[in-house]
Design a protein around this motif. Structure first.
Motif, PDB file in Angstrom:
ATOM      1  N   LYS A  39       0.896  -1.203  -0.248  1.00 50.35           N
ATOM      2  CA  LYS A  39      -0.106   0.048   0.043  1.00 50.35           C
ATOM      3  C   LYS A  39       0.726   1.025  -0.052  1.00 50.35           C
ATOM      4  O   LYS A  39       0.412   2.217  -0.644  1.00 50.35           O
ATOM      5  CB  LYS A  39      -0.737   0.153   1.150  1.00 50.35           C
ATOM      6  CG  LYS A  39      -2.322  -0.894   1.312  1.00 50.35           C
ATOM      7  CD  LYS A  39      -2.882  -0.984   2.509  1.00 50.35           C
ATOM      8  CE  LYS A  39      -3.937  -2.064   2.438  1.00 50.35           C
ATOM      9  NZ  LYS A  39      -4.494  -1.951   3.707  1.00 50.35           N
ATOM     10  N   ASN A  43       0.715   4.011  -3.020  1.00 48.09           N
ATOM     11  CA  ASN A  43       0.499   5.379  -2.662  1.00 48.09           C
ATOM     12  C   ASN A  43       1.683   6.350  -3.112  1.00 48.09           C
ATOM     13  O   ASN A  43       1.440   7.227  -3.844  1.00 48.09           O
ATOM     14  CB  ASN A  43       0.313   5.400  -1.310  1.00 48.09           C
ATOM     15  CG  ASN A  43      -1.138   5.158  -0.909  1.00 48.09           C
ATOM     16  OD1 ASN A  43      -2.122   6.093  -1.168  1.00 48.09           O
ATOM     17  ND2 ASN A  43      -1.386   4.145  -0.134  1.00 48.09           N
ATOM     18  N   THR A  62       0.438  14.563   0.809  1.00 46.15           N
ATOM     19  CA  THR A  62      -0.135  14.081   1.571  1.00 46.15           C
ATOM     20  C   THR A  62       0.329  12.869   1.878  1.00 46.15           C
ATOM     21  O   THR A  62      -0.068  12.031   2.854  1.00 46.15           O
ATOM     22  CB  THR A  62      -1.574  13.702   1.049  1.00 46.15           C
ATOM     23  OG1 THR A  62      -1.316  13.078  -0.291  1.00 46.15           O
ATOM     24  CG2 THR A  62      -2.573  15.082   0.493  1.00 46.15           C
ATOM     25  N   LEU A  63       1.497  12.309   1.500  1.00 44.85           N
ATOM     26  CA  LEU A  63       2.065  11.034   1.765  1.00 44.85           C
ATOM     27  C   LEU A  63       2.358  10.749   3.044  1.00 44.85           C
ATOM     28  O   LEU A  63       2.243   9.765   3.663  1.00 44.85           O
ATOM     29  CB  LEU A  63       3.393  10.719   0.842  1.00 44.85           C
ATOM     30  CG  LEU A  63       3.003  10.442  -0.791  1.00 44.85           C
ATOM     31  CD1 LEU A  63       4.573  10.531  -1.390  1.00 44.85           C
ATOM     32  CD2 LEU A  63       2.212   9.257  -0.667  1.00 44.85           C
ATOM     33  N   GLU A  65       0.973  11.750   6.012  1.00 45.71           N
ATOM     34  CA  GLU A  65      -0.191  11.495   6.528  1.00 45.71           C
ATOM     35  C   GLU A  65      -0.734   9.838   6.087  1.00 45.71           C
ATOM     36  O   GLU A  65      -1.181   9.366   6.920  1.00 45.71           O
ATOM     37  CB  GLU A  65      -1.354  12.518   6.201  1.00 45.71           C
ATOM     38  CG  GLU A  65      -2.589  12.340   6.978  1.00 45.71           C
ATOM     39  CD  GLU A  65      -2.363  12.211   8.323  1.00 45.71           C
ATOM     40  OE1 GLU A  65      -3.316  11.628   9.205  1.00 45.71           O
ATOM     41  OE2 GLU A  65      -1.606  12.871   8.978  1.00 45.71           O
ATOM     42  N   THR A  66      -0.790   9.639   4.763  1.00 44.53           N
ATOM     43  CA  THR A  66      -1.073   8.524   4.425  1.00 44.53           C
ATOM     44  C   THR A  66      -0.330   7.566   5.117  1.00 44.53           C
ATOM     45  O   THR A  66      -0.873   6.261   5.568  1.00 44.53           O
ATOM     46  CB  THR A  66      -0.922   8.371   2.854  1.00 44.53           C
ATOM     47  OG1 THR A  66      -1.763   9.289   2.134  1.00 44.53           O
ATOM     48  CG2 THR A  66      -1.301   7.014   2.272  1.00 44.53           C
ATOM     49  N   LEU A  69      -1.513   6.941   8.695  1.00 45.55           N
ATOM     50  CA  LEU A  69      -2.713   6.042   8.634  1.00 45.55           C
ATOM     51  C   LEU A  69      -1.989   4.313   8.299  1.00 45.55           C
ATOM     52  O   LEU A  69      -2.726   3.618   8.782  1.00 45.55           O
ATOM     53  CB  LEU A  69      -3.755   6.416   7.568  1.00 45.55           C
ATOM     54  CG  LEU A  69      -4.295   7.809   7.916  1.00 45.55           C
ATOM     55  CD1 LEU A  69      -5.132   8.365   6.613  1.00 45.55           C
ATOM     56  CD2 LEU A  69      -4.974   7.879   9.132  1.00 45.55           C
ATOM     57  N   LEU A  70      -1.155   4.173   7.414  1.00 42.86           N
ATOM     58  CA  LEU A  70      -0.858   2.858   7.209  1.00 42.86           C
ATOM     59  C   LEU A  70      -0.067   2.441   8.647  1.00 42.86           C
ATOM     60  O   LEU A  70      -0.469   1.043   8.792  1.00 42.86           O
ATOM     61  CB  LEU A  70       0.094   2.805   5.882  1.00 42.86           C
ATOM     62  CG  LEU A  70      -0.745   3.077   4.485  1.00 42.86           C
ATOM     63  CD1 LEU A  70       0.273   3.193   3.513  1.00 42.86           C
ATOM     64  CD2 LEU A  70      -1.574   1.759   4.229  1.00 42.86           C
TER      65      LEU A  70
END
Length: 188
Positions: A39, A43, A62-63, A65-66, A69-70
């Motif tokens: 993932k 992304n 935004t990476l 923050e992504t 979340l991961l």
């Protein structure tokens, strides 16, 4: 890389601790680590493609923050196997950064590189404008000599009333502009 430990190691012998950690790793590696890596990679690739297509860094902003979340998803997954752990990048300078911090640092570096590149491009644009302006001035100066009004008259040497002797010279005959006159004079 993944750093992990048993969530509740208790009073285990070092050998038993190692055996249980190895057993947990066999379970969480395919179930948690592989999806996390896939993932994150997907992304990053997608954001990089959008950034390349747009010529801007906005799609990669935004990476981090992504990745956070991961990381949370990964934490929940490994907890099912009785393990606590995290993914990290080991850098050449010896630092170990979790994915969100690594991505933030990388994006900051890219932004600084882009700013420096823009500054250089702006300076190059200004320098190019100066060179073009200078060349235009040279062209006008050279053109002024090469493109002088061909309608000229030679004036012989003469003496003014005040006694000053004026040597013989060429004079441009009057026309509609003075830009093509010898020495730019406004002879009439």
């Amino acid at each position: 890389m993944i750093q992990y430990d048993l969530a509740k190691p208790g009073r285990l012998t070092p050998a038993e601790l190692a055996r249980r950690e190895a057993a947990a790793a066999k379970g969480f590696s395919p179930a948690c680590a592989k999806p996390y890596a896939e993932k994150l990679h997907a992304n990053v690739d997608a954001a990089a493609e959008r950034a390349k297509a747009s010529g801007a860094l906005a799609p990669v902003e935004t990476l981090p923050e992504t990745a956070r979340l991961l990381d949370l998803e990964f934490d929940r997954c490994v907890a099912k196997f009785g393990v606590v752990g995290f993914n990290f990048f080991k850098l050449e300078d010896g630092r170990e950064l979790r994915a969100p911090e690594y991505l933030s640092e990388t994006i900051t570096s890219l932004r600084a590189w882009g700013d420096a590149r823009a500054t250089v491009a702006n300076e190059q644009q200004v320098n190019t404008a100066l060179v073009v302006a200078s060349l235009a001035l040279v062209a006008v100066a050279v053109g002024g000599v090469a493109n002088v009004n061909s309608d000229q008259t030679h004036v012989d040497q003469y003496r003014r009333r005040d006694g000053t002797v004026v040597r013989g010279h060429w004079r441009t005959n009057p026309n509609e502009t003075y830009f093509d006159n010898i020495r730019g004079c406004t002879c009439s």
